[in-house]
Design a protein around this motif. Sequence first.
Motif, short mmCIF file in Angstrom:
data_model
loop_
_atom_site.label_atom_id
_atom_site.label_comp_id
_atom_site.label_asym_id
_atom_site.label_seq_id
_atom_site.Cartn_x
_atom_site.Cartn_y
_atom_site.Cartn_z
N ARG A 41 0.85 -1.21 0.00
CA ARG A 41 0.00 0.00 0.00
C ARG A 41 0.88 1.25 0.00
N ASP A 42 1.89 1.28 0.88
CA ASP A 42 2.74 2.48 0.98
C ASP A 42 3.43 2.78 -0.35
N GLU A 43 3.91 1.74 -1.02
CA GLU A 43 4.61 1.96 -2.30
C GLU A 43 3.66 2.58 -3.32
N LEU A 44 2.45 2.05 -3.38
CA LEU A 44 1.50 2.54 -4.39
C LEU A 44 1.03 3.96 -4.07
N VAL A 45 0.76 4.23 -2.80
CA VAL A 45 0.32 5.58 -2.42
C VAL A 45 1.44 6.57 -2.74
N GLU A 46 2.66 6.20 -2.41
CA GLU A 46 3.80 7.09 -2.67
C GLU A 46 3.99 7.32 -4.17
N LEU A 47 3.81 6.25 -4.95
CA LEU A 47 3.95 6.38 -6.41
C LEU A 47 2.96 7.40 -6.96
N VAL A 48 1.70 7.26 -6.55
CA VAL A 48 0.66 8.14 -7.09
C VAL A 48 0.84 9.57 -6.57
N LYS A 49 1.23 9.69 -5.31
CA LYS A 49 1.49 11.02 -4.75
C LYS A 49 2.62 11.70 -5.54
N SER A 50 3.71 10.97 -5.74
CA SER A 50 4.88 11.57 -6.42
C SER A 50 4.62 11.85 -7.89
N SER A 51 3.69 11.13 -8.48
CA SER A 51 3.38 11.37 -9.90
C SER A 51 2.74 12.75 -10.09
N GLY A 52 2.17 13.29 -9.01
CA GLY A 52 1.51 14.60 -9.11
C GLY A 52 0.09 14.50 -9.65
N LEU A 53 -0.44 13.27 -9.80
CA LEU A 53 -1.81 13.13 -10.34
C LEU A 53 -2.80 13.84 -9.42
N MET A 107 -9.07 0.53 -11.36
CA MET A 107 -9.79 0.25 -10.10
C MET A 107 -9.08 -0.85 -9.31
N ILE A 108 -8.55 -1.85 -10.01
CA ILE A 108 -7.83 -2.91 -9.29
C ILE A 108 -6.61 -2.29 -8.58
N ILE A 109 -5.91 -1.41 -9.31
CA ILE A 109 -4.72 -0.77 -8.71
C ILE A 109 -5.12 0.07 -7.50
N ALA A 110 -6.18 0.88 -7.65
CA ALA A 110 -6.63 1.73 -6.54
C ALA A 110 -7.12 0.88 -5.37
N ALA A 111 -7.76 -0.25 -5.68
CA ALA A 111 -8.25 -1.12 -4.61
C ALA A 111 -7.08 -1.71 -3.82
N VAL A 112 -6.06 -2.20 -4.53
CA VAL A 112 -4.91 -2.77 -3.84
C VAL A 112 -4.23 -1.69 -2.99
N ALA A 113 -4.08 -0.49 -3.57
CA ALA A 113 -3.40 0.60 -2.86
C ALA A 113 -4.14 1.01 -1.60
N ASN A 114 -5.44 0.79 -1.57
CA ASN A 114 -6.23 1.23 -0.41
C ASN A 114 -6.81 0.06 0.38
N GLU A 115 -6.33 -1.13 0.08
CA GLU A 115 -6.78 -2.36 0.77
C GLU A 115 -8.31 -2.46 0.78
N VAL A 116 -8.85 -2.31 -0.43
CA VAL A 116 -10.30 -2.35 -0.63
C VAL A 116 -10.67 -3.65 -1.33
N HIS A 117 -11.78 -4.24 -0.92
CA HIS A 117 -12.23 -5.49 -1.56
C HIS A 117 -13.61 -5.35 -2.20
N GLU A 118 -14.21 -4.16 -2.08
CA GLU A 118 -15.55 -3.93 -2.63
C GLU A 118 -15.54 -2.56 -3.30
N ALA A 119 -15.74 -2.54 -4.62
CA ALA A 119 -15.68 -1.26 -5.33
C ALA A 119 -16.94 -1.06 -6.15
N PHE A 120 -17.26 0.21 -6.42
CA PHE A 120 -18.47 0.57 -7.16
C PHE A 120 -18.11 1.55 -8.28
N VAL A 121 -18.86 1.42 -9.38
CA VAL A 121 -18.79 2.46 -10.42
C VAL A 121 -20.18 3.06 -10.50
#
Length: 438
Positions: A41-53, A107-121
């Motif tokens: 989770r930390d790696e993915l959050v840091e990646l997205v934060k540093s990307s400036g998205l 969504m799979i990437i965001a779910a893994v980064a946030n330890e989510v198992h249930e997502a909605f569109v």
Amino acid sequence: MNQTLVLFKRMTEHPADSHTIDRYLETGGYEQARVALGRTRDELVELVKSSGLIGRGGAGFSAGMKWSFLAPARPAYLVVNGDESEPGTFKDRQLLERDPHQMVEGMIIAAVANEVHEAFVYIRGEYPKPARRVQQAVADAYERGFLGRDVMGTGYHLDITVHLGAGAYICGEETALLNSLEGRRGEPRLKPPFFPAAKGLYMLPTIVNNVETISNLPHIVERGIDWYRGLGHDVDTGTFLFSVSGHVQKPGNYELPHGMTWRKLIYDVAGGIRNDNELKAWVPGGASAPWFVPSEHLDLEITKSVTDSSGSMLGSGAVIVMDETTDMVAAAERLVRFFAEESCGQCTPCREGTTWLDMILRRMLDGGGRAVDLDLLYDVSDNISVGVGWPPKQTTICPLGPSAVSAVKSLLEYFRPEAEAHIARANRVPVTIKGFGQ
Ligand SMILES: Cc1cc2nc3c(=O)[nH]c(=O)nc-3n(C[C@H](O)[C@H](O)[C@H](O)COP(=O)(O)O)c2cc1C
Ligand code: SF4
């Protein structure tokens, strides 16, 4: 000018079948979900934060920062906002309809980064074809093992539910959307105390992100921070989807880096003004944004910070261009009427104020304008958004009320003589408007 194709690349190169799972897999699809499943989770959050998205839904908040605020309670949810109902905005539609797997992989990437198992569109109710495409994409992703109880054989569990709205613009506001998903009235919740990252869906931690924000994720995981930051401007990284509409020769969605000027966007990318007419004004970032005018804004750089400091916003990327033939009172009335009709009615300044703004503008258009009407427009606006400044100091639960003020503020600031001319004409032709008297 050429576009910088990232999110629109697959659909541009394979227009016939970019929405299918076979094409998605053939063009490297779902490989980045596999990479994300191997990261923390930390790696993915840091990646997205540093990307400036930054979020592409309108508020422009850092996606990685939002993720880092997610409260620890579990279960947590991910909700992708595809309600897209702001007049002039139509870029998410193209992403949903033409490349739905790109979003599902995001969504799979965001779910893994946030330890989510249930997502909605959550998809706008008037988008039946995009919704069908997303439903098919989700079904295919389950069938191929990219979703479900054992995602790609890793033991990770992720379910995605596709939900259609019922035609209310306010359900794009993230807390109204969560109420709507829960089966309640689509009314925004008071914030603070609780933002969705702390207490969202079913009062549990929830990440709400826009379709375009999420669709960026597979590319950031694949090609990294330096590539993503190098695509755009120093501060506003990546590409940005502009929905250009109105009086231009070539309306449409364009994927471009930040940092070009409005002159380039309107005259080069969108082909200039129809019939070689003069440009009169444009809405730079969705119907909620104060207008820009050529004498002051044409050579400004299109970045979030420059647009913010110039008294407007890039918002959801909707650029509505108006030429010299536009009646600016009519333009303001049309925008205000939208917000008046879409107000959920919880807050008096919004419910009553937007309706009054619309009635006063309509009275001016219908030939019943009075000398006091411009002051009255300001006064009503001031009650919705104190000082009628930018950014708005809202007296309301959500920004919908102040959104109606943007058009009125722009009318009074840049086109006051035009509004006064409407009133002067009216005074020569007394009329009675139903519901108003004289
Ligand atoms: C009245 C109103 C309507 C909105 N409509 C949308 C919408 O249709 N789609 C969207 O993504 N965000 C919309 N937003 C913004 C959302 O509340 C939220 O900020 C966004 O979904 C967060 O995603 P992001 O961080 O990826 O931008 C709206 C906000 C308001 C106040
Ligand atoms: S500002 Fe308008 S739309 Fe927003 S909560 Fe209040 S009444 Fe509803």
